[in-house]
Design an enzyme around this catalytic site. Structure first.
Site, short mmCIF file in Angstrom:
data_model
loop_
_atom_site.label_atom_id
_atom_site.label_comp_id
_atom_site.label_asym_id
_atom_site.label_seq_id
_atom_site.Cartn_x
_atom_site.Cartn_y
_atom_site.Cartn_z
N GLY A 680 0.67 -1.12 0.11
CA GLY A 680 0.13 -0.10 -0.07
C GLY A 680 0.96 1.37 -0.18
O GLY A 680 0.27 2.42 -0.14
N GLY A 718 3.73 -3.58 -3.54
CA GLY A 718 3.82 -4.05 -5.10
C GLY A 718 4.29 -2.36 -5.81
O GLY A 718 5.29 -2.63 -5.96
N CYS A 786 -13.00 2.50 -28.70
CA CYS A 786 -14.24 3.26 -28.74
C CYS A 786 -14.85 3.14 -27.46
O CYS A 786 -16.18 2.18 -27.24
CB CYS A 786 -15.15 2.11 -29.93
N GLU A 787 -14.47 3.90 -26.57
CA GLU A 787 -15.11 4.08 -25.01
C GLU A 787 -15.05 5.61 -24.90
O GLU A 787 -13.95 6.39 -25.26
CB GLU A 787 -14.64 3.37 -24.18
C1 LIG Z 1 -2.25 -5.84 -4.13
C2 LIG Z 1 -1.79 -6.21 -2.87
C3 LIG Z 1 -0.39 -5.75 -2.12
C4 LIG Z 1 0.23 -4.81 -2.86
O1 LIG Z 1 -0.36 -3.46 -2.84
P1 LIG Z 1 0.44 -2.25 -3.19
O2 LIG Z 1 -0.58 -1.08 -3.07
O3 LIG Z 1 0.76 -2.39 -4.78
O4 LIG Z 1 1.75 -2.04 -2.29
C5 LIG Z 1 -0.04 -6.36 -1.07
N1 LIG Z 1 -0.83 -7.22 -0.59
C6 LIG Z 1 -1.94 -7.86 -1.17
C7 LIG Z 1 -2.85 -8.85 -0.42
C8 LIG Z 1 -2.59 -7.62 -2.32
O5 LIG Z 1 -3.72 -7.91 -2.78
#
Ligand SMILES: *Cc1c(COP(=O)(O)O)cnc(C)c1O
Length: 837
Positions: A680, A718, A786-787
């Site tokens: 996150g 991520g 086409c949106e």
């Molecule tokens: C998507 C996800 C993440 C990563 O989230 P980011 O915002 O990209 O850091 C971590 N844990 C779980 C379970 C996720 O589904």
């Protein structure tokens, strides 16, 4: 100013204030009028101060420049009206500051060889009494006529040189003599002059860069408002901003004279232009707060919908000289707000009012309160975007909500102590939700943070440093994603240096490109997978990876995915009771991880918030006991706890809260060895914005880790690792102009990068072919699908020369980019490439 004016062929009238501190001194003279000797001493001191300024600072002869003026100043001590402190005398006294400063200004500029005229404002501005105006305000808080006519304008044009200096703050009193304009002083004078003379514009030179979307002292991310219409500016000025007194807007508005706020210390800044031609962009332009609000709540004691109740009530406010601002009413209750006024604070007028009101209703006073106001055009059409804002207010007690009938503001009245702390968060929510359209370059300028500390020293992004290679990659065909592995490593190493973290996993759904996975594996990361497909892809790329370095955190996955994951020996996370109840035999003798929903969510968009009652993820806290029992019954051991409740979060406190709530749950379970606080971590998509504050993140985690050292701390970001390492390369297909709107078409849109269409996400968009060109007219960047939602960016200043074949680069596209691409319209999927140095 003179140079610019003569370039424009314009005449300039400069309206000046008194030398700093002088007006306060003159007010002291008025207040102490009864004491002749003290009055004389004060006036002498002021004369001396101006003489010294004239000689020492300006290098001019005080007798020649100020002789007559200082004699007039001193004569006020002998004026027969002094002893009684007559209002007309006080006005003469207060006017001296501007008369002196304007005289000094003219003399100084003449000494510099300029042809400058001195204009007596009283020859042009005529005070006009208003109905119900008392003698005090007729003399000391006067209003003036500002409807000019052609004859007056001709007289002004003929009256002197092209550059003239006049006094702010003063006007001709009705029946002769001097009147004072009171609050808003010289800005109001300038506005009156502008309207009267039909000026090309009124420039207000002050010590701030203009009006902001919030008070920069409370909200450093507040954005400079470069363009407002009169009504919006009036509303912002009235509801809290101190930059411009609301009084000065009206005359300019009536006369259609633009107002331009400029900063004397930053003359290159665009400032704020207030005029009527501003393209009306709906949206919240500012959030402001006013303290010291008093609410009066009145309940009818008579009949339901009693006739004349409102008039009974309002008559009493009038009788006590109080004007009502906000009103909320129901069948049996009316609640109104009173703005802070000297009257209200310094006298017992409120007690008297309440006693009076008690004759017709039950009265309750709620104070001190603060009014938080959202200002902008089209407030009613924005309500659907304000869900985050409502939620924020939902946590606090709101005494009154009021929406103005001009559709320009929405006001919440809360306890005074709450308001200031809420503003930064509300401002961020407004910007994130799109309710405040901060990407509209025609209205929103740089943030105060940026003005205060320009980001110029930040290094150029990798794709600019390696522009030639990026252009070559694009030449091989677009749409194409390009990933810069050194940037992935850099972010990975930043995280590796956060001491509180024991193990790190990459949420591979953000970007499963094999080169990215290998890079992060080499940096010591494990991987978090959300499907069997991801697990198989991962082991396909990294066959020797130890299963202990893999987490499986699925959502509503079928039985066979759990079976396969367990067979692989990876960490399996359950996020509800269902798998334990439906397939207990799968988990016998196994270690499992429990994903908890701590009951709140956060993130850059409601679609990425994964906590709270409305989210499908995680076990509710209240069911943890039941889960623990079911796990025991199935013969499974809960080895870890997990929570991931949002994405794109910038507030480091968030993970502190998550860890603390999971640790509390862990203590009740007893078998827990690690706590995974999810990912996150936010990313600054806007190059103007502050990057994610990793230090604050590290500090928050260190603090909570110190409180619960018995658990290992795991994280699984991520976006943070890969977003800025990726760029989407496109080619311009067509540039089209339709009814004034320029559109730049690209060979990839929502099919290649869904985030703008899906989340309203903002990505930087650059014409890489013409990287050195100045910004051009704002345009929309659209894709070929086409949106109507196939728009990558609005109000982007791509160079005017942008043409077919140019390479367009969409920045920060490394996370949730290629992996979300689709073949809608049967377009090909984008290609992917890496750069490794
Ligand atoms: C998507 C996800 C993440 C990563 O989230 P980011 O915002 O990209 O850091 C971590 N844990 C779980 C379970 C996720 O589904």
């Amino acid at each position: 100013m003179k140079r610019r004016a003569s370039e424009e062929g314009a005449k300039v009238l400069v309206v000046v204030s008194a030398v700093s501190g002088v007006t306060n001194e003159l007010q002291a003279v008025c207040d102490g009028h009864a004491d002749a000797a003290a009055t004389r001493a004060r006036l002498d001191a002021l004369a001396q101060r101006h003489r010294a300024f004239c000689a020492d600072e300006l290098g001019l002869d005080p007798d020649a420049v100020l002789g007559e003026r200082l004699a007039a100043l001193r004569a006020l001590a002998d004026d027969p009206r002094r002893a009684a402190g007559e209002l007309a005398w006080q006005a003469e006294v207060l006017a001296q500051g501007e008369l002196l400063s304007s005289t000094l200004g003219v003399a100084y500029l003449r000494s510099q060889g300029l042809d400058v005229g001195w204009t007596d404002s009283r020859d042009w501005l005529q005070a006009r009494g208003l109905p119900n105006q008392n003698a005090w305000s007729r003399h000391l808080s006067a209003s003036c006529d500002y409807e000019g006519d052609a004859a007056q304008r001709a007289r002004f044009a003929a009256a002197g040189p092209a550059l003239r200096i006049a006094q702010g703050f003063i006007a001709r009193a009705e029946g002769g003599g001097t009147a004072i304009l009171g609050r808003g002083g010289s800005d109001t004078s300038a506005a009156y002059f502008g309207a009267l003379l039909g000026a090309r514009r009124v420039e207000i030179w002050t010590d701030v860069p203009g009006m902001f979307s919030a008070n920069p002292r409370q909200v450093p991310d507040a954005r400079l408002l470069t363009r407002l219409d009169y009504a919006e500016a009036q509303e912002i000025a009235t509801t809290g901003a101190k930059v411009l007194h609301p009084r000065c807007i009206h005359p300019c508005r009536e006369a259609r004279v633009p107002l331009w706020i400029r900063d004397t210390t930053r003359p290159d800044m665009p400032g704020t232009v207030i005029d009527s031609s501003a393209t009306t962009i709906p949206g919240v332009k500012a959030i402001s707060s006013r303290r010291g609000i008093v609410l009066v709540s009145m309940e009818t004691i008579g009949m339901w919908q009693q006739v004349g109740f409102l008039s009974d009530v309002f008559e009493r406010f009038k009788a006590h000289g109080l004007s009502v601002d906000l009103i909320g009413s129901s069948e049996a209750n009316v609640t109104v707000s009173l703005d802070p006024s000297d009257n209200l604070v310094s006298t017992n007028v409120l007690d008297a009012l309440c006693a009076d009101l008690a004759q017709v209703c039950k009265v309750k006073v709620i104070a001190p309160c603060a009014a938080i106001t959202l200002v902008g055009r089209g407030m009613r059409s924005l309500l659907h975007k304000l869900s985050d804002v409502w939620a924020e207010f939902g946590r606090e007690r709101v005494h009154l909500i009021s929406q103005s009938s001009n559709d320009l503001n929405l006001t919440f009245v809360v306890d005074e102590g709450l308001a200031e702390g809420m503003l930064p968060r509300l401002h961020a929510l407004l910007a994130q939700s799109g309710a405040m359209p901060v990407t509209e370059a025609a209205v929103f300028g740089p943030s105060w943070r940026h003005i205060d500390h320009p980001a110029a020293e930040r290094p150029a992004p990798w794709w600019l440093r390696q522009r030639e290679r990026v252009l070559q990659a694009a030449a091989a065909g677009t749409p194409r994603y390009l990933y810069h592995l050194p940037t992935v490593r850099e972010r990975a190493r930043d995280l590796a240096e956060v001491p509180a973290i024991d193990r790190r996993f990459f949420a591979l759904k953000a970007n499963p490109h094999p080169a990215v996975l290998r890079t992060l594996e080499a940096e010591g990361f494990g991987f978090e997978c959300v499907s069997l497909g991801e697990i198989e892809h991962l082991f396909g790329v990294l066959p020797a990876l130890a299963p202990d370095r893999v987490l499986f955190t699925p959502s509503f996955a079928p039985r066979r995915e759990f079976e396969a994951a367990l067979a692989r020996g990876v960490h399996v996370t359950l996020d509800s009771l269902a798998p334990l109840q439906q397939w207990p035999e799968l988990f016998a003798g196994r270690e499992i991880v429990l994903r908890v929903d701590p009951g709140f969510g956060q993130g850059h968009h409601e679609k990425v918030r994964t906590g709270g009652k409305d989210a499908k993820f995680g076990l509710a806290l209240e069911s943890v006991g039941e889960f623990t029992a079911a796990a025991r019954a199935a013969g499974a051991r809960i080895a870890g706890l997990h929570a991931h409740i949002g994405s794109g979060i910038h507030d480091a406190q968030h993970w502190h809260t998550v860890y603390a709530s999971l640790a509390a749950v862990a203590e009740g379970i007893g078998t827990v060895g690690f706590i995974d606080v999810g990912g996150g971590l936010g990313v600054a998509y806007d190059p103007e914005a502050e990057p994610f504050d990793l230090e604050a993140y590290a500090a928050a985690l260190a603090e909570v880790k110190a409180a619960y050292p018995q658990y290992a701390l795991w994280v699984e970001p991520g976006r943070y690792l890969v977003a800025e390492a990726g760029a989407l390369l496109l080619h311009v297909t067509q540039v089209v102009r339709k009814q004034g709107q320029r559109r730049v078409g690209a060979d990839g849109g929502m099919n290649a990068l869904m985030r703008p269409a899906l989340y309203g996400a903002w990505h930087e968009i650059t014409n890489l072919t013409r990287a050195g060109d100045p910004p051009g007219e704002p345009c929309e960047v659209v894709g070929p699908v086409c949106e109507s939602s196939d728009v990558l960016g609005r109000q982007r200043r791509l160079p005017d020369a942008t043409a077919e074949g140019d390479v367009i680069l969409v920045g920060h596209a490394g996370a949730y980019g290629a992996v979300m691409a689709n073949r809608y319209n049967l377009r090909e999927l984008p290609q992917e490439d890496v750069l490794d140095d």
